[in-house]
Motif scaffolding. Structure first.
Motif, mmCIF file in Angstrom:
data_model
loop_
_atom_site.group_PDB
_atom_site.id
_atom_site.type_symbol
_atom_site.label_atom_id
_atom_site.label_comp_id
_atom_site.label_asym_id
_atom_site.label_seq_id
_atom_site.Cartn_x
_atom_site.Cartn_y
_atom_site.Cartn_z
ATOM 1 N N GLN A 255 0.834 -1.203 0.000
ATOM 2 C CA GLN A 255 0.000 0.000 0.000
ATOM 3 C C GLN A 255 0.868 1.252 0.000
ATOM 4 O O GLN A 255 0.501 2.273 -0.589
ATOM 5 C CB GLN A 255 -0.912 -0.001 1.235
ATOM 6 C CG GLN A 255 -1.889 -1.165 1.288
ATOM 7 C CD GLN A 255 -2.911 -1.125 0.175
ATOM 8 O OE1 GLN A 255 -3.439 -0.071 -0.147
ATOM 9 N NE2 GLN A 255 -3.173 -2.267 -0.434
ATOM 10 N N LEU A 256 2.028 1.181 0.654
ATOM 11 C CA LEU A 256 2.945 2.322 0.729
ATOM 12 C C LEU A 256 4.371 1.842 0.547
ATOM 13 O O LEU A 256 4.818 0.909 1.216
ATOM 14 C CB LEU A 256 2.810 3.028 2.087
ATOM 15 C CG LEU A 256 3.830 4.139 2.395
ATOM 16 C CD1 LEU A 256 3.688 5.298 1.416
ATOM 17 C CD2 LEU A 256 3.670 4.624 3.840
ATOM 18 N N TYR A 257 5.092 2.487 -0.380
ATOM 19 C CA TYR A 257 6.504 2.173 -0.610
ATOM 20 C C TYR A 257 7.300 3.458 -0.436
ATOM 21 O O TYR A 257 7.005 4.472 -1.074
ATOM 22 C CB TYR A 257 6.719 1.617 -2.021
ATOM 23 C CG TYR A 257 8.122 1.116 -2.264
ATOM 24 C CD1 TYR A 257 8.482 -0.187 -1.932
ATOM 25 C CD2 TYR A 257 9.092 1.939 -2.819
ATOM 26 C CE1 TYR A 257 9.767 -0.661 -2.135
ATOM 27 C CE2 TYR A 257 10.386 1.473 -3.026
ATOM 28 C CZ TYR A 257 10.713 0.170 -2.691
ATOM 29 O OH TYR A 257 11.997 -0.290 -2.894
ATOM 30 N N GLN A 273 6.909 -0.698 -8.768
ATOM 31 C CA GLN A 273 6.091 0.391 -9.275
ATOM 32 C C GLN A 273 4.593 0.109 -9.335
ATOM 33 O O GLN A 273 3.810 0.994 -9.672
ATOM 34 C CB GLN A 273 6.594 0.871 -10.633
ATOM 35 C CG GLN A 273 6.545 -0.117 -11.762
ATOM 36 C CD GLN A 273 7.212 0.467 -13.011
ATOM 37 O OE1 GLN A 273 7.792 1.547 -12.989
ATOM 38 N NE2 GLN A 273 7.121 -0.248 -14.106
ATOM 39 N N SER A 275 3.174 -0.487 -6.526
ATOM 40 C CA SER A 275 2.785 -0.068 -5.175
ATOM 41 C C SER A 275 1.689 0.984 -5.268
ATOM 42 O O SER A 275 1.672 1.799 -6.193
ATOM 43 C CB SER A 275 3.999 0.508 -4.435
ATOM 44 O OG SER A 275 5.063 -0.428 -4.402
ATOM 45 N N LYS A 276 0.772 0.969 -4.290
ATOM 46 C CA LYS A 276 -0.376 1.879 -4.370
ATOM 47 C C LYS A 276 0.034 3.343 -4.189
ATOM 48 O O LYS A 276 -0.446 4.214 -4.904
ATOM 49 C CB LYS A 276 -1.415 1.490 -3.297
ATOM 50 C CG LYS A 276 -1.844 0.035 -3.353
ATOM 51 C CD LYS A 276 -2.416 -0.356 -4.707
ATOM 52 C CE LYS A 276 -2.889 -1.796 -4.729
ATOM 53 N NZ LYS A 276 -1.828 -2.801 -4.620
ATOM 54 N N THR A 277 0.915 3.620 -3.230
ATOM 55 C CA THR A 277 1.423 4.975 -3.002
ATOM 56 C C THR A 277 2.941 4.890 -2.868
ATOM 57 O O THR A 277 3.453 4.049 -2.129
ATOM 58 C CB THR A 277 0.823 5.600 -1.730
ATOM 59 O OG1 THR A 277 -0.602 5.641 -1.856
ATOM 60 C CG2 THR A 277 1.355 7.016 -1.518
ATOM 61 N N ILE A 278 3.650 5.769 -3.580
ATOM 62 C CA ILE A 278 5.112 5.743 -3.575
ATOM 63 C C ILE A 278 5.646 7.092 -3.103
ATOM 64 O O ILE A 278 5.226 8.142 -3.590
ATOM 65 C CB ILE A 278 5.669 5.424 -4.981
ATOM 66 C CG1 ILE A 278 5.127 4.074 -5.471
ATOM 67 C CG2 ILE A 278 7.199 5.419 -4.967
ATOM 68 C CD1 ILE A 278 5.457 3.765 -6.919
ATOM 69 N N VAL A 279 6.554 7.037 -2.139
ATOM 70 C CA VAL A 279 7.208 8.230 -1.597
ATOM 71 C C VAL A 279 8.713 8.053 -1.779
ATOM 72 O O VAL A 279 9.241 6.958 -1.576
ATOM 73 C CB VAL A 279 6.879 8.421 -0.106
ATOM 74 C CG1 VAL A 279 7.620 9.636 0.468
ATOM 75 C CG2 VAL A 279 5.374 8.569 0.104
ATOM 76 N N VAL A 293 6.908 8.873 -8.445
ATOM 77 C CA VAL A 293 6.345 8.946 -7.098
ATOM 78 C C VAL A 293 5.044 9.747 -7.007
ATOM 79 O O VAL A 293 4.730 10.561 -7.873
ATOM 80 C CB VAL A 293 7.373 9.553 -6.114
ATOM 81 C CG1 VAL A 293 8.647 8.731 -6.118
ATOM 82 C CG2 VAL A 293 7.679 11.002 -6.449
ATOM 83 N N ASP A 294 4.324 9.479 -5.927
ATOM 84 C CA ASP A 294 3.160 10.297 -5.577
ATOM 85 C C ASP A 294 3.597 11.494 -4.744
ATOM 86 O O ASP A 294 3.029 12.580 -4.842
ATOM 87 C CB ASP A 294 2.149 9.451 -4.790
ATOM 88 C CG ASP A 294 1.626 8.286 -5.610
ATOM 89 O OD1 ASP A 294 0.816 8.530 -6.521
ATOM 90 O OD2 ASP A 294 2.047 7.138 -5.361
ATOM 91 N N PHE A 295 4.613 11.284 -3.903
ATOM 92 C CA PHE A 295 5.161 12.352 -3.070
ATOM 93 C C PHE A 295 6.682 12.239 -3.068
ATOM 94 O O PHE A 295 7.222 11.133 -2.914
ATOM 95 C CB PHE A 295 4.645 12.259 -1.621
ATOM 96 C CG PHE A 295 3.150 12.289 -1.505
ATOM 97 C CD1 PHE A 295 2.457 13.496 -1.512
ATOM 98 C CD2 PHE A 295 2.429 11.108 -1.400
ATOM 99 C CE1 PHE A 295 1.078 13.517 -1.416
ATOM 100 C CE2 PHE A 295 1.042 11.115 -1.302
ATOM 101 C CZ PHE A 295 0.365 12.337 -1.308
#
Length: 317
Positions: A255-257, A273, A275-279, A293-295
């Motif tokens: 869910q979060l990477y 890649q 992954s649901k959300t990538i930081v 990335v998302d963030f």
């Protein structure tokens, strides 16, 4: 509604979260039937959990005859169940063992196989990650019984009570399936963290750590996450290969990477890649990882991660 066979992924009778995800996806396609291969005593322990996540039927296969062999006997078990139950699909966890079982099963049943699905919709259409994770495509099996392996964390497990009717199944295992035998095994030492491929949160470190993974591990422990590493970090000897995320390592879909000090080369992206959300945290604002990335945080991970860990712990109280 047709039966949907779900191969139970368990460790000494403790059913893994991946199985509950598969049972949730199976309900979109028909009536979930769990296939438990293991000692009968452990099956009794697992039954309640399988019922809780919607298993209408539980096939119990005592593994006394096949224990100690590689995957061929399990493929034969499933092939005989396919012949008996004529299921609408067979769902298998997308691990290295699961994909080998799926391939063997597809050959035995003259069926199509889809690996590394990240979603399944009504009608059996899957979303599949292909070309080293560069693309996702809709795919559907057009021949025989659809055999589908699904990546961990592809669905949120949903509790729906099932009948859980237990049926003992005694397969006939050929001698040809017993040619590859395990002669020795050693349990992996527990780290106290989740298994990398199953974790809902993964915190990874790369070349930018300089070999100091303490900030990465501190954040992972605060978040209840698994720890991963890039190939550069593994090649440098900072982490064992079992930690490697990427095309030549493990594929994760949490869910979060959180990628720290990782440039984002295609080899690494192939493993994370979906992954649901990538930081990402990286000193180089032009690092390729920021395209994905998302963030993103432009900064030194040795400064950013301890501050983030402190804030996470503070909010946890």
């Amino acid at each position: 509604m047709s039966e949907i066979l779900v191969l139970v992924d368990h460790l000494d009778g403790n059913v893994r979260k991946t199985t509950n995800e598969l049972l949730t996806l199976a309900r979109r396609l028909g009536e979930p039937s769990a296939v438990f291969i293991g000692p009968e005593a452990q099956a009794a322990e697992a039954t309640e959990g399988l019922k809780k996540f919607g298993a209408e039927k539980i096939y119990v296969v005592d593994d006394a005859e096949i224990k100690g062999y590689l995957v061929a006997p399990k493929a034969e078990v499933l092939a005989q169940l396919v012949e008996k139950a004529s299921p609408g699909s067979v769902l298998i966890p997308s691990s290295a063992e699961g994909k080998e079982i799926a391939g063997r099963l597809a050959i035995k049943t003259d069926s199509g196989v889809i690996t590394d699905a990240v979603d399944i919709t009504d009608g059996g259409v899957t979303t599949q990650s292909v070309f080293a994770g560069s693309f996702t495509v809709p795919a559907k099996v057009s021949k025989g019984t659809p055999i589908i392996t699904v990546k961990p964390n592809s669905a949120a497990p949903e509790e729906v009570a099932g009948a859980g009717a237990v049926e003992q199944f005694a397969p006939s295992i050929s001698e040809a399936a017993k040619t590859a035998q395990i002669v020795a095994s050693q349990p992996r030492q527990s780290t106290g963290r989740p298994e990398l491929t199953e974790a809902a949160i993964v915190v990874s470190g790369g070349r930018g750590t300089g070999g100091n993974f303490e900030p990465v591990e501190g954040l992972a422990d605060a978040l209840g996450a698994a720890v991963g590493a890039s190939r550069a970090a593994v090649d440098s000897g900072w982490k064992p290969h079992t930690f490697q995320v990427g095309q030549t390592g493990k594929t994760v879909s949490p869910q979060l990477y959180v990628a720290n000090g990782i440039s984002g080369a295609i080899q690494h992206r192939a493993g994370m890649q979906t992954s649901k959300t990538i930081v990402a945290v990286n000193k180089d604002e032009e690092a390729p990882i920021f395209e994905l990335v998302d963030f993103g945080v432009v900064g030194d991970l040795h400064t950013v991660l301890p501050a983030l860990t402190e804030e996470v712990n503070k909010r946890k109280g």
